[in-house]
Motif scaffolding. Structure first.
Motif, PDB file in Angstrom:
ATOM      1  N   LEU A   1       0.815  -1.214   0.000  1.00  0.00           N
ATOM      2  CA  LEU A   1       0.000   0.000   0.000  1.00  0.00           C
ATOM      3  C   LEU A   1       0.849   1.264   0.000  1.00  0.00           C
ATOM      4  O   LEU A   1       0.368   2.336  -0.390  1.00  0.00           O
ATOM      5  CB  LEU A   1      -0.934  -0.006   1.211  1.00  0.00           C
ATOM      6  CG  LEU A   1      -1.998  -1.109   1.221  1.00  0.00           C
ATOM      7  CD1 LEU A   1      -2.760  -1.095   2.537  1.00  0.00           C
ATOM      8  CD2 LEU A   1      -2.951  -0.959   0.049  1.00  0.00           C
ATOM      9  N   ALA A   2       2.102   1.152   0.422  1.00  0.00           N
ATOM     10  CA  ALA A   2       2.990   2.315   0.445  1.00  0.00           C
ATOM     11  C   ALA A   2       3.542   2.656  -0.939  1.00  0.00           C
ATOM     12  O   ALA A   2       4.091   3.744  -1.136  1.00  0.00           O
ATOM     13  CB  ALA A   2       4.146   2.063   1.415  1.00  0.00           C
ATOM     14  N   ILE A   3       3.381   1.752  -1.891  1.00  0.00           N
ATOM     15  CA  ILE A   3       3.867   2.000  -3.248  1.00  0.00           C
ATOM     16  C   ILE A   3       2.877   2.914  -3.966  1.00  0.00           C
ATOM     17  O   ILE A   3       1.673   2.651  -3.961  1.00  0.00           O
ATOM     18  CB  ILE A   3       4.014   0.673  -4.022  1.00  0.00           C
ATOM     19  CG1 ILE A   3       5.005  -0.252  -3.317  1.00  0.00           C
ATOM     20  CG2 ILE A   3       4.447   0.934  -5.464  1.00  0.00           C
ATOM     21  CD1 ILE A   3       5.061  -1.650  -3.917  1.00  0.00           C
ATOM     22  N   PRO A   4       3.332   3.992  -4.579  1.00  0.00           N
ATOM     23  CA  PRO A   4       2.404   4.874  -5.303  1.00  0.00           C
ATOM     24  C   PRO A   4       1.674   4.125  -6.418  1.00  0.00           C
ATOM     25  O   PRO A   4       2.264   3.304  -7.125  1.00  0.00           O
ATOM     26  CB  PRO A   4       3.324   5.961  -5.876  1.00  0.00           C
ATOM     27  CG  PRO A   4       4.534   5.939  -4.994  1.00  0.00           C
ATOM     28  CD  PRO A   4       4.713   4.516  -4.583  1.00  0.00           C
ATOM     29  N   SER A   5       0.391   4.422  -6.552  1.00  0.00           N
ATOM     30  CA  SER A   5      -0.403   3.784  -7.601  1.00  0.00           C
ATOM     31  C   SER A   5      -0.010   4.324  -8.967  1.00  0.00           C
ATOM     32  O   SER A   5       0.288   5.508  -9.120  1.00  0.00           O
ATOM     33  CB  SER A   5      -1.895   4.027  -7.358  1.00  0.00           C
ATOM     34  OG  SER A   5      -2.676   3.356  -8.323  1.00  0.00           O
ATOM     35  N   ARG A   6      -0.018   3.454  -9.960  1.00  0.00           N
ATOM     36  CA  ARG A   6       0.360   3.830 -11.314  1.00  0.00           C
ATOM     37  C   ARG A   6      -0.854   3.740 -12.240  1.00  0.00           C
ATOM     38  O   ARG A   6      -1.682   2.829 -12.111  1.00  0.00           O
ATOM     39  CB  ARG A   6       1.459   2.906 -11.844  1.00  0.00           C
ATOM     40  CG  ARG A   6       2.679   2.817 -10.941  1.00  0.00           C
ATOM     41  CD  ARG A   6       3.718   1.861 -11.501  1.00  0.00           C
ATOM     42  NE  ARG A   6       4.745   1.560 -10.509  1.00  0.00           N
ATOM     43  CZ  ARG A   6       5.747   0.708 -10.698  1.00  0.00           C
ATOM     44  NH1 ARG A   6       5.854   0.073 -11.872  1.00  0.00           N
ATOM     45  NH2 ARG A   6       6.627   0.483  -9.737  1.00  0.00           N
TER      46      ARG A   6
ATOM     47  N   ILE B   1      -8.479   1.194  -0.128  1.00  0.00           N
ATOM     48  CA  ILE B   1      -7.364   2.117  -0.329  1.00  0.00           C
ATOM     49  C   ILE B   1      -6.861   2.013  -1.763  1.00  0.00           C
ATOM     50  O   ILE B   1      -6.539   3.013  -2.404  1.00  0.00           O
ATOM     51  CB  ILE B   1      -6.228   1.814   0.664  1.00  0.00           C
ATOM     52  CG1 ILE B   1      -6.718   2.020   2.097  1.00  0.00           C
ATOM     53  CG2 ILE B   1      -5.007   2.698   0.383  1.00  0.00           C
ATOM     54  CD1 ILE B   1      -5.713   1.594   3.150  1.00  0.00           C
ATOM     55  N   ILE B   2      -6.777   0.800  -2.263  1.00  0.00           N
ATOM     56  CA  ILE B   2      -6.439   0.571  -3.673  1.00  0.00           C
ATOM     57  C   ILE B   2      -7.496  -0.344  -4.275  1.00  0.00           C
ATOM     58  O   ILE B   2      -8.103  -1.161  -3.579  1.00  0.00           O
ATOM     59  CB  ILE B   2      -5.033  -0.041  -3.860  1.00  0.00           C
ATOM     60  CG1 ILE B   2      -4.937  -1.407  -3.181  1.00  0.00           C
ATOM     61  CG2 ILE B   2      -3.961   0.905  -3.348  1.00  0.00           C
ATOM     62  CD1 ILE B   2      -3.646  -2.155  -3.490  1.00  0.00           C
ATOM     63  N   TYR B   3      -7.707  -0.200  -5.576  1.00  0.00           N
ATOM     64  CA  TYR B   3      -8.712  -0.999  -6.274  1.00  0.00           C
ATOM     65  C   TYR B   3      -8.100  -2.030  -7.217  1.00  0.00           C
ATOM     66  O   TYR B   3      -8.806  -2.904  -7.714  1.00  0.00           O
ATOM     67  CB  TYR B   3      -9.632  -0.087  -7.086  1.00  0.00           C
ATOM     68  CG  TYR B   3     -10.605   0.718  -6.260  1.00  0.00           C
ATOM     69  CD1 TYR B   3     -11.913   0.283  -6.072  1.00  0.00           C
ATOM     70  CD2 TYR B   3     -10.221   1.919  -5.671  1.00  0.00           C
ATOM     71  CE1 TYR B   3     -12.817   1.022  -5.329  1.00  0.00           C
ATOM     72  CE2 TYR B   3     -11.112   2.669  -4.920  1.00  0.00           C
ATOM     73  CZ  TYR B   3     -12.412   2.216  -4.752  1.00  0.00           C
ATOM     74  OH  TYR B   3     -13.307   2.951  -4.003  1.00  0.00           O
TER      75      TYR B   3
ATOM     76  N   MET C   1       5.250  -6.167  -8.300  1.00  0.00           N
ATOM     77  CA  MET C   1       3.828  -5.878  -8.114  1.00  0.00           C
ATOM     78  C   MET C   1       3.654  -4.460  -7.592  1.00  0.00           C
ATOM     79  O   MET C   1       4.442  -3.994  -6.767  1.00  0.00           O
ATOM     80  CB  MET C   1       3.193  -6.869  -7.132  1.00  0.00           C
ATOM     81  CG  MET C   1       1.709  -6.626  -6.880  1.00  0.00           C
ATOM     82  SD  MET C   1       1.032  -7.673  -5.565  1.00  0.00           S
ATOM     83  CE  MET C   1       1.161  -9.273  -6.350  1.00  0.00           C
ATOM     84  N   PHE C   2       2.583  -3.784  -8.045  1.00  0.00           N
ATOM     85  CA  PHE C   2       2.350  -2.405  -7.639  1.00  0.00           C
ATOM     86  C   PHE C   2       0.862  -2.089  -7.761  1.00  0.00           C
ATOM     87  O   PHE C   2       0.156  -2.674  -8.587  1.00  0.00           O
ATOM     88  CB  PHE C   2       3.160  -1.449  -8.521  1.00  0.00           C
ATOM     89  CG  PHE C   2       3.073  -1.762  -9.991  1.00  0.00           C
ATOM     90  CD1 PHE C   2       2.028  -1.290 -10.768  1.00  0.00           C
ATOM     91  CD2 PHE C   2       4.037  -2.572 -10.586  1.00  0.00           C
ATOM     92  CE1 PHE C   2       1.940  -1.597 -12.116  1.00  0.00           C
ATOM     93  CE2 PHE C   2       3.956  -2.889 -11.939  1.00  0.00           C
ATOM     94  CZ  PHE C   2       2.906  -2.401 -12.704  1.00  0.00           C
ATOM     95  N   PRO C   3       0.349  -1.163  -6.941  1.00  0.00           N
ATOM     96  CA  PRO C   3      -1.034  -0.703  -7.115  1.00  0.00           C
ATOM     97  C   PRO C   3      -1.190  -0.042  -8.481  1.00  0.00           C
ATOM     98  O   PRO C   3      -0.280   0.645  -8.959  1.00  0.00           O
ATOM     99  CB  PRO C   3      -1.220   0.307  -5.981  1.00  0.00           C
ATOM    100  CG  PRO C   3      -0.177  -0.050  -4.967  1.00  0.00           C
ATOM    101  CD  PRO C   3       0.994  -0.547  -5.763  1.00  0.00           C
ATOM    102  N   ALA C   4      -2.361  -0.242  -9.103  1.00  0.00           N
ATOM    103  CA  ALA C   4      -2.527   0.259 -10.466  1.00  0.00           C
ATOM    104  C   ALA C   4      -3.991   0.484 -10.795  1.00  0.00           C
ATOM    105  O   ALA C   4      -4.887  -0.142 -10.217  1.00  0.00           O
ATOM    106  CB  ALA C   4      -1.922  -0.727 -11.468  1.00  0.00           C
ATOM    107  N   THR C   5      -4.214   1.397 -11.742  1.00  0.00           N
ATOM    108  CA  THR C   5      -5.528   1.596 -12.349  1.00  0.00           C
ATOM    109  C   THR C   5      -5.362   1.540 -13.858  1.00  0.00           C
ATOM    110  O   THR C   5      -4.270   1.779 -14.390  1.00  0.00           O
ATOM    111  CB  THR C   5      -6.149   2.943 -11.947  1.00  0.00           C
ATOM    112  OG1 THR C   5      -5.270   4.010 -12.354  1.00  0.00           O
ATOM    113  CG2 THR C   5      -6.368   3.016 -10.444  1.00  0.00           C
ATOM    114  N   TYR C   6      -6.474   1.250 -14.546  1.00  0.00           N
ATOM    115  CA  TYR C   6      -6.423   0.993 -15.982  1.00  0.00           C
ATOM    116  C   TYR C   6      -7.540   1.748 -16.699  1.00  0.00           C
ATOM    117  O   TYR C   6      -8.670   1.256 -16.795  1.00  0.00           O
ATOM    118  CB  TYR C   6      -6.562  -0.509 -16.245  1.00  0.00           C
ATOM    119  CG  TYR C   6      -5.485  -1.328 -15.575  1.00  0.00           C
ATOM    120  CD1 TYR C   6      -4.292  -1.612 -16.222  1.00  0.00           C
ATOM    121  CD2 TYR C   6      -5.653  -1.794 -14.270  1.00  0.00           C
ATOM    122  CE1 TYR C   6      -3.298  -2.349 -15.601  1.00  0.00           C
ATOM    123  CE2 TYR C   6      -4.663  -2.533 -13.638  1.00  0.00           C
ATOM    124  CZ  TYR C   6      -3.487  -2.810 -14.314  1.00  0.00           C
ATOM    125  OH  TYR C   6      -2.506  -3.534 -13.690  1.00  0.00           O
ATOM    126  N   PRO C   7      -7.250   2.938 -17.220  1.00  0.00           N
ATOM    127  CA  PRO C   7      -8.274   3.657 -17.992  1.00  0.00           C
ATOM    128  C   PRO C   7      -8.734   2.878 -19.222  1.00  0.00           C
ATOM    129  O   PRO C   7      -9.903   2.931 -19.595  1.00  0.00           O
ATOM    130  CB  PRO C   7      -7.558   4.955 -18.392  1.00  0.00           C
ATOM    131  CG  PRO C   7      -6.458   5.116 -17.399  1.00  0.00           C
ATOM    132  CD  PRO C   7      -6.018   3.731 -17.058  1.00  0.00           C
TER     133      PRO C   7
END
Length: 308
Positions: free
Chosen positions: A35-40, A178-180, A191-197
């Motif tokens: 969770l401390a990794i910035p989301s990309r 916190i992350i989706y 592995m990292f938090p991420a979103t996908y437009p």
């Protein structure tokens, strides 16, 4: 064999996420590290996006895929299974439907890709299942760990970012994740938090599967490793079943009807639901899946395009 928790083969599995953290505090720490990794925000170039009720697996040297990932997980759980010897990684987006069958399919797919490497172990990561009011997240969690526990191979749980650890409360005391979503760089396993437009081809059609398809048509493999094709397997849905909904319901009504977590969905969820229902209204399954054949897509210049 059993699911191995922090190097221990437990006699009894934790029955909820809180019990997991109480019995094995190390999982709260490793979840915090994620969770401390910035989301990309991930661009679609060489992306294999896995939606709800889907899974896929890839090898590190796959020429078509740099990142495999998924998002929009609230009460769902994104599972990541990696073979430490071959580096092959599988990702599935589980919503509680066909959990046991889906877990077996994911493991067998990963095992098949790793046959050439006898050394190594299976490592499992769980992300999602925020702490919601109805506790439906906990049901998904219990189903998944029980399914892995029953599989004859030893599987090591190395990350569990679930329950209260992944939950934050807004100003109105409404719980939200916190992350989706997460992404995995297949060559390194990072592995990292991420979103996908951009979630890849035919996203509205693929979203229909989780609400319309028969149970036997859920938790499907979307990637053919031999051909390199992304494939959407045929399934049945009724084109007129939602004709009164898509054009005149409010966003709030759509979320209440089609979401297990209407207060915690990402901002674009109602828009996506509306487009999905519009697709159902305008396109029959018979027309989409001609001769009951899957839709196939190949990677070209970094993007998926329909196979002629």
């Amino acid at each position: 064999m059993v699911l191995i928790l922090n190097g221990i083969s437990p006699t009894n599995l934790p029955q909820d996420t809180q019990s997991l953290y109480n019995d094995y505090p190390v999982y709260a720490k490793t979840a915090g590290d994620l969770l401390a990794i910035p989301s990309r925000v991930i661009e679609p170039n060489k992306l294999l996006y896995v939606g709800q009720s889907e899974f896929a697996a890839v090898l590190p040297h796959d020429p078509n895929v740099d990142i495999i990932g998924s998002d929009a997980a609230t009460t769902c759980i994104i599972i990541v299974l990696r073979h430490s010897g071959s580096g092959a990684v599988a990702l599935g987006h589980f919503d509680g439907s066909e959990t046991k069958e889906g877990v077996v399919a994911v493991i067998q797919k990963l095992r098949g890709l790793s046959l050439a490497r006898s050394e190594g172990r299976l490592e499992l990561q769980l992300i999602g299942a925020y702490e919601n009011e109805s506790s439906s997240s906990e049901e998904v969690f219990r189903g998944i760990i029980q399914a892995f526990h029953e599989y004859p191979d030893g599987i090591h749980l190395t990350l569990a970012c679930v329950g209260k650890v992944i939950t934050i409360y807004d100003d109105k005391k409404v719980p939200k994740p916190i992350i989706y979503g997460i992404g995995i760089r297949v060559k390194s396993g990072e592995m990292f938090p991420a979103t996908y437009p951009d979630k890849g081809p035919e996203q509205h059609l693929r979203s229909i599967r989780s609400i319309e398809a028969l149970p036997s048509q859920r938790m499907v493999d979307i990637y053919d490793n031999e051909s390199g094709f992304l494939k959407i397997q045929p399934f049945h849905y009724e084109p007129w079943a939602h004709r009164s909904c898509w054009s005149n319901r409010t966003d709030e009504a759509l979320l209440q009807r089609y979401s297990t977590s209407p207060m915690a969905e990402p901002p674009d969820m109602a828009h996506n639901i509306r487009n999905m229902l519009k697709f159902i209204h305008e396109h029959s399954a018979r027309d989409v899946f001609k001769d009951n054949k899957p839709l196939l897509f190949r990677m070209h210049s970094g993007l998926w395009e329909p196979l002629d």
